[in-house]
Design an enzyme around this catalytic site. Structure first.
Site, short mmCIF file in Angstrom:
data_model
loop_
_atom_site.label_atom_id
_atom_site.label_comp_id
_atom_site.label_asym_id
_atom_site.label_seq_id
_atom_site.Cartn_x
_atom_site.Cartn_y
_atom_site.Cartn_z
CD GLN A 172 -8.18 -1.07 -3.09
OE1 GLN A 172 -9.07 -1.11 -3.87
NE2 GLN A 172 -7.21 -1.77 -3.21
CG ASP A 230 -5.32 -7.04 2.19
OD1 ASP A 230 -6.51 -7.36 1.66
OD2 ASP A 230 -4.66 -5.90 1.92
CB SER A 253 -13.08 0.66 0.71
OG SER A 253 -12.22 0.72 -0.19
NE ARG A 285 -7.87 -12.61 -1.60
CZ ARG A 285 -7.24 -11.39 -1.26
NH1 ARG A 285 -7.24 -10.76 -0.09
NH2 ARG A 285 -6.07 -11.32 -2.13
NE ARG A 315 -10.95 -6.80 -6.64
CZ ARG A 315 -9.94 -6.35 -5.90
NH1 ARG A 315 -8.62 -6.40 -6.22
NH2 ARG A 315 -10.00 -5.97 -4.58
NE ARG A 320 -2.32 4.43 0.46
CZ ARG A 320 -3.23 3.46 0.02
NH1 ARG A 320 -2.44 2.53 -0.56
NH2 ARG A 320 -4.47 3.07 0.41
CE LYS A 331 -10.68 -6.77 0.33
NZ LYS A 331 -10.37 -5.52 0.02
CB SER A 374 -0.91 0.02 1.35
OG SER A 374 -1.69 -1.04 1.15
C1 S3P Z 1 -5.71 -1.32 0.13
C2 S3P Z 1 -6.79 -1.48 0.61
C3 S3P Z 1 -7.49 -2.60 0.94
C4 S3P Z 1 -6.79 -3.81 0.74
C5 S3P Z 1 -5.87 -3.95 -0.47
C6 S3P Z 1 -5.06 -2.75 -0.58
C7 S3P Z 1 -4.93 -0.22 -0.32
O1 S3P Z 1 -8.59 -2.60 -0.20
O2 S3P Z 1 -7.74 -5.08 0.49
O3 S3P Z 1 -5.32 -4.95 -0.49
O4 S3P Z 1 -3.78 -0.24 -0.24
O5 S3P Z 1 -5.50 0.94 -0.14
P1 S3P Z 1 -10.06 -1.74 0.03
O6 S3P Z 1 -9.93 -0.48 0.07
O7 S3P Z 1 -10.92 -2.23 -1.14
O8 S3P Z 1 -10.45 -2.49 1.34
#
Ligand code: S3P
Length: 431
Positions: free
Chosen positions: A167, A313, A165, A344, A120, A25, A340, A21
């Protein structure tokens, strides 16, 4: 294909690759900053390489030497229109975060990935970006990628996200860099906060109150030196391996333990795990520690509610851990697991059941039982991992504690987040 056999006594010291992550970024903000961003400990997994490729296609010069990356930022308005479709590979993080950035550009771009990525859900980012004034279309009208994004002048909004989330939150905050006023996101529970921490380090003004985060659009971002800590989501496989393999003791160095990511440690401790933190420190605005993990006698628990986003995760490998815990474990509030890289809940249940576990999938989690400490909970099986990296690694660890042989086909999919995983596992088994 990999074959795994039962082991005892995993002993040694290891480090895991950089946080996925944070690596994503760092490249994104580095590209939008003025000046150079130097990233050390960058994860060269396929997902993060997709992010690099996308920014290179938009005119950003990125140099790689070893695990150090130099991103020559071009400022908030320095990206160029890509010449072709941006290939996001298997990476949901690339897709959803970059969409927030692309929404504020003065060009049109198209994003597309592999079969898993293109199935997705993207409505979760299409809705807030549309509210901000971007034109974002799903090519097949199924709310999935390929996505075409026509950048536009954006309005600041207050978005209440239906899901916890990072993301989604990050997508909206990154679009907020280009909005005409403040942008806020409220989420139902706190998700990982790496975007907020890093945006602040790059000079943006972000205010957090409870589960609401507000960004004021900055004039500019400034290039930084970023030290990426080891990924707790990768460390998780070795944490669980040490806990369930008899006579094991592993020192896992340099692991990021940001509280929005470290739910696995809380849950393991709750279950009776022997894990100690050493050398606690802060690096690049993120808490880091070395973890000493010893085989432990575990008992069942309930995993639910606000802790779920902080271990989302890790739930596949936590489900494996629970097969070794005495009594019942209930995992709920984790419906996100179904969308995911694979479903899962379905895959973990199907594969653990094939190995002899007592596991019941539910809509939003699992119920796992271990009736007797005397009977080994698992036997080897042929594992179906649907090219999902975390499923492949979970069942590689399962194979070390199962009677007989465990076979993982498509094992190369681990390269998405953990190139070198099987080599590291093999090293530990040789000792
Ligand atoms: C992530 C956020 C998570 C995680 C993914 C990485 C990120 O997803 O499951 O592996 O780097 O922001 P979600 O935001 O969909 O929960």
């Amino acid at each position: 294909m990999k074959r795994l056999k039962k082991q005892t006594g995993l002993l040694g010291t290891l480090t895991v690759p950089g946080d996925k992550s944070i690596s994503h970024r760092a490249v994104m903000l580095g590209a939008l900053a003025e000046g150079d961003t130097i990233i050390q400990g960058f994860l060269k997994g396929a997902d993060c390489l997709s992010t690099i490729d996308c920014f290179r296609q938009m005119g950003i010069h990125i140099e790689e030497t070893g695990d150090t990356l130099v991103v020559h930022g071009k400022g908030l308005h320095g990206l160029q229109a890509p010449t072709g479709t941006l290939d996001v590979g298997n990476s949901g993080t690339t897709t959803r975060l970059i969409s927030g950035i692309l929404a504020g550009q003065n060009f049109v771009s198209t994003l597309s990935g592999d079969a898993s990525l293109n199935s997705r859900p993207m409505k979760r980012i299409m809705s807030p970006l549309s509210m901000m004034g971007a034109d974002i279309q799903s090519k097949n009208k199924d709310n999935c990628a390929p996505l075409t994004i026509k950048g536009a002048p954006l309005r600041g909004i207050h978005y209440t996200s239906p899901v916890a989330s990072a993301q989604v939150k990050s997508c909206v905050l990154l679009a907020g860099l280009y909005a005409d006023g403040q942008t806020s996101v409220t989420e139902p529970a706190l998700s990982r906060d790496h975007t907020e921490r890093m945006l602040r380090a790059f000079g943006a003004d972000l205010q957090t109150q409870g589960t609401t985060c507000t960004i004021t659009p900055p004039k500019r971002l400034y290039g930084q030196h970023i030290q990426v800590p080891g990924d707790i989501s990768s460390a998780a496989f070795f944490i669980v391996a040490a806990l369930i393999t008899p006579d094991s003791c592993l020192l896992i160095k340099n692991v990021g333990i940001n509280p929005t990511r470290s739910g696995i440690l809380t849950v393991c401790k709750q279950m009776g795990a022997n894990i100690t933190f050493q050398n606690l420190r802060e690096e690049g605005g993120e808490p880091v520690a070395d973890l000493l993990v010893k085989s432990s006698r575990l008992h069942g628990t309930v995993i639910e509610g606000d802790i779920i986003p902080s271990l989302i995760d890790e739930l596949p490998v936590i489900a494996l851990l629970c097969c070794f815990a005495e009594g019942e474990t209930v995992i709920r509030d984790a419906a996100e697991l179904r969308i995911k890289e694979s479903d899962r809940i379905a895959l973990v249940s199907q594969n653990l059941a094939a190995m002899g576990a007592d596991i019941l999938p539910t809509e939003d989690g699992f119920i796992i039982n271990r009736h007797s400490q005397k009977i080994p909970p698992l036997h080897g099986a042929s594992i179906h991992c649907a090219m999902d990296h975390r499923i492949a690694m979970t069942f590689a660890v399962a194979g070390l504690s199962a009677d007989g042989e465990t076979i993982i086909t498509d094992s190369h999919c681990v390269d998405v987040s953990y190139p070198g995983f099987f080599e590291q596992l093999k090293q530990l088994c040789l000792k």
